[in-house]
Design a protein around this motif. Structure first.
Motif, PDB file in Angstrom:
ATOM      1  N   SER A 106      21.467 -11.552  -7.169  1.00 53.14           N
ATOM      2  CA  SER A 106      20.239 -11.507  -7.948  1.00 53.14           C
ATOM      3  C   SER A 106      18.998 -10.985  -7.225  1.00 53.14           C
ATOM      4  CB  SER A 106      19.928 -12.900  -8.488  1.00 53.14           C
ATOM      5  OG  SER A 106      19.771 -13.806  -7.421  1.00 53.14           O
ATOM      6  N   TYR A 107      19.050 -10.823  -5.914  1.00 55.26           N
ATOM      7  CA  TYR A 107      17.852 -10.354  -5.233  1.00 55.26           C
ATOM      8  C   TYR A 107      18.216  -9.623  -3.950  1.00 55.26           C
ATOM      9  CZ  TYR A 107      18.011 -14.002  -1.605  1.00 55.26           C
ATOM     10  OH  TYR A 107      18.378 -14.785  -0.538  1.00 55.26           O
ATOM     11  N   GLY A 108      17.213  -9.072  -3.326  1.00 48.06           N
ATOM     12  CA  GLY A 108      17.369  -8.428  -2.030  1.00 48.06           C
ATOM     13  C   GLY A 108      16.102  -8.667  -1.228  1.00 48.06           C
ATOM     14  N   ILE A 109      16.098  -8.204   0.011  1.00 52.11           N
ATOM     15  CA  ILE A 109      14.895  -8.310   0.829  1.00 52.11           C
ATOM     16  C   ILE A 109      14.583  -6.947   1.441  1.00 52.11           C
ATOM     17  CG2 ILE A 109      15.126 -10.763   1.378  1.00 52.11           C
ATOM     18  CD1 ILE A 109      16.192  -9.873   4.157  1.00 52.11           C
ATOM     19  N   ILE A 110      13.306  -6.734   1.677  1.00 55.80           N
ATOM     20  CA  ILE A 110      12.864  -5.542   2.377  1.00 55.80           C
ATOM     21  C   ILE A 110      12.038  -6.003   3.556  1.00 55.80           C
ATOM     22  CG2 ILE A 110      11.415  -3.484   2.294  1.00 55.80           C
ATOM     23  CD1 ILE A 110      12.155  -3.188  -0.618  1.00 55.80           C
ATOM     24  N   GLU A 111      12.420  -5.562   4.736  1.00 61.09           N
ATOM     25  CA  GLU A 111      11.663  -5.874   5.940  1.00 61.09           C
ATOM     26  C   GLU A 111      10.793  -4.673   6.264  1.00 61.09           C
ATOM     27  OE1 GLU A 111      12.207  -7.517  10.484  1.00 61.09           O
ATOM     28  OE2 GLU A 111      13.928  -7.463   9.141  1.00 61.09           O
ATOM     29  N   THR A 112       9.494  -4.856   6.147  1.00 61.36           N
ATOM     30  CA  THR A 112       8.559  -3.772   6.389  1.00 61.36           C
ATOM     31  C   THR A 112       8.513  -3.472   7.888  1.00 61.36           C
ATOM     32  OG1 THR A 112       7.256  -4.657   4.573  1.00 61.36           O
ATOM     33  CG2 THR A 112       6.224  -2.961   5.908  1.00 61.36           C
ATOM     34  N   PRO A 113       8.733  -2.217   8.264  1.00 66.01           N
ATOM     35  CA  PRO A 113       8.744  -1.882   9.690  1.00 66.01           C
ATOM     36  C   PRO A 113       7.344  -1.930  10.300  1.00 66.01           C
ATOM     37  CG  PRO A 113       8.928   0.103   8.377  1.00 66.01           C
ATOM     38  CD  PRO A 113       8.967  -1.053   7.420  1.00 66.01           C
ATOM     39  N   ASN A 114       7.301  -2.089  11.608  1.00 60.10           N
ATOM     40  CA  ASN A 114       6.046  -1.955  12.337  1.00 60.10           C
ATOM     41  C   ASN A 114       5.789  -0.463  12.463  1.00 60.10           C
ATOM     42  OD1 ASN A 114       5.650  -4.738  12.827  1.00 60.10           O
ATOM     43  ND2 ASN A 114       7.179  -4.657  14.440  1.00 60.10           N
ATOM     44  N   ALA A 115       4.822   0.034  11.726  1.00 59.80           N
ATOM     45  CA  ALA A 115       4.555   1.467  11.709  1.00 59.80           C
ATOM     46  C   ALA A 115       3.056   1.718  11.625  1.00 59.80           C
ATOM     47  CB  ALA A 115       5.257   2.122  10.527  1.00 59.80           C
ATOM     48  N   VAL A 116       2.648   2.859  12.104  1.00 64.64           N
ATOM     49  CA  VAL A 116       1.246   3.258  12.032  1.00 64.64           C
ATOM     50  C   VAL A 116       0.836   3.397  10.568  1.00 64.64           C
ATOM     51  CG1 VAL A 116      -0.387   5.091  12.605  1.00 64.64           C
ATOM     52  CG2 VAL A 116       1.392   4.456  14.243  1.00 64.64           C
ATOM     53  N   GLY A 117      -0.306   2.843  10.212  1.00 65.68           N
ATOM     54  CA  GLY A 117      -0.832   2.985   8.862  1.00 65.68           C
ATOM     55  C   GLY A 117      -0.337   1.961   7.868  1.00 65.68           C
ATOM     56  N   VAL A 118       0.489   1.018   8.300  1.00 65.32           N
ATOM     57  CA  VAL A 118       1.039   0.037   7.373  1.00 65.32           C
ATOM     58  C   VAL A 118       0.019  -1.062   7.061  1.00 65.32           C
ATOM     59  CG1 VAL A 118       2.881  -1.648   7.036  1.00 65.32           C
ATOM     60  CG2 VAL A 118       3.392   0.562   8.019  1.00 65.32           C
ATOM     61  N   LYS A 119      -0.924  -1.304   7.927  1.00 63.63           N
ATOM     62  CA  LYS A 119      -2.092  -2.161   7.719  1.00 63.63           C
ATOM     63  C   LYS A 119      -1.795  -3.472   7.012  1.00 63.63           C
ATOM     64  CE  LYS A 119      -6.932  -1.840   6.446  1.00 63.63           C
ATOM     65  NZ  LYS A 119      -7.954  -1.021   5.855  1.00 63.63           N
TER      66      LYS A 119
ATOM     67  N   ARG B 244       0.879  -1.161   0.000  1.00 64.69           N
ATOM     68  CA  ARG B 244       0.000   0.000   0.000  1.00 64.69           C
ATOM     69  C   ARG B 244       0.923   1.220   0.000  1.00 64.69           C
ATOM     70  NH1 ARG B 244      -5.331  -1.002   2.499  1.00 64.69           N
ATOM     71  NH2 ARG B 244      -5.492  -3.239   2.821  1.00 64.69           N
ATOM     72  N   VAL B 245       0.409   2.339  -0.426  1.00 64.93           N
ATOM     73  CA  VAL B 245       1.225   3.555  -0.472  1.00 64.93           C
ATOM     74  C   VAL B 245       1.740   3.898   0.924  1.00 64.93           C
ATOM     75  CG1 VAL B 245       1.201   6.030  -0.972  1.00 64.93           C
ATOM     76  CG2 VAL B 245       0.158   4.434  -2.570  1.00 64.93           C
ATOM     77  N   SER B 246       0.919   3.710   1.957  1.00 62.36           N
ATOM     78  CA  SER B 246       1.355   4.029   3.322  1.00 62.36           C
ATOM     79  C   SER B 246       2.530   3.155   3.759  1.00 62.36           C
ATOM     80  CB  SER B 246       0.198   3.901   4.316  1.00 62.36           C
ATOM     81  OG  SER B 246      -0.348   2.599   4.271  1.00 62.36           O
ATOM     82  N   ALA B 247       2.534   1.886   3.347  1.00 57.21           N
ATOM     83  CA  ALA B 247       3.664   1.007   3.678  1.00 57.21           C
ATOM     84  C   ALA B 247       4.917   1.463   2.954  1.00 57.21           C
ATOM     85  CB  ALA B 247       3.338  -0.437   3.324  1.00 57.21           C
ATOM     86  N   LEU B 248       4.779   1.846   1.689  1.00 63.00           N
ATOM     87  CA  LEU B 248       5.911   2.348   0.916  1.00 63.00           C
ATOM     88  C   LEU B 248       6.518   3.581   1.588  1.00 63.00           C
ATOM     89  CD1 LEU B 248       7.553   2.087  -1.758  1.00 63.00           C
ATOM     90  CD2 LEU B 248       5.896   3.662  -2.744  1.00 63.00           C
TER      91      LEU B 248
END
Length: 124
Positions: free
Chosen positions: A40-53, A22-26
């Motif tokens: 060949s690849y990477g990882i992104i760990e999405t933070p615990n943040a308000v609005g990330v839903k 979602r745009v808020s997660a981005l």
């Protein structure tokens, strides 16, 4: 990606597409949330943040987006060595400093601009 004009625009579209963010997660991502793995690849760990839903704490692999991220971070990102800087960030100082997180509205404006430049999008 033909309709994108900058490496930041390309990263925005690519991350939304590959990771289904979602745009808020981005908007919540930081430079330190991205880790290249191998060649060949990477990882992104999405933070615990308000609005990330629903995306908070998830680990997302990135394959084709990795090249776009590397170009963005190496050539155009204003704070590539600052793990706390926004991954997709403000470039010019208006109300915020370069490297600060963009607003969801700012990302939506960019996406609308890209859509207008794309001949594949139906304007109706």
């Amino acid at each position: 990606m033909d309709a994108t004009r900058t490496s930041r625009e390309t990263v925005i579209v690519s991350l939304l597409r590959e990771c289904a963010y979602r745009v808020s997660a981005l908007c919540s991502l930081r430079v330190g949330d991205y880790t290249p793995k191998g060649d060949s690849y990477g990882i992104i760990e999405t933070p615990n943040a308000v609005g990330v839903k629903g995306a908070d704490g998830q680990i997302k692999p990135v394959t084709y987006t990795r090249g776009y991220l590397e170009t963005w971070l190496q050539n155009d990102h204003p704070c590539p060595g600052d793990d706390d800087a926004a991954l997709v960030c403000v470039l010019q100082a208006n109300e915020k400093e370069p490297g600060d997180h963009m607003t969801t509205q700012a990302i939506r404006v960019i996406l609308n601009d890209i859509a207008e430049r794309t001949d594949e999008v139906d304007s109706e």
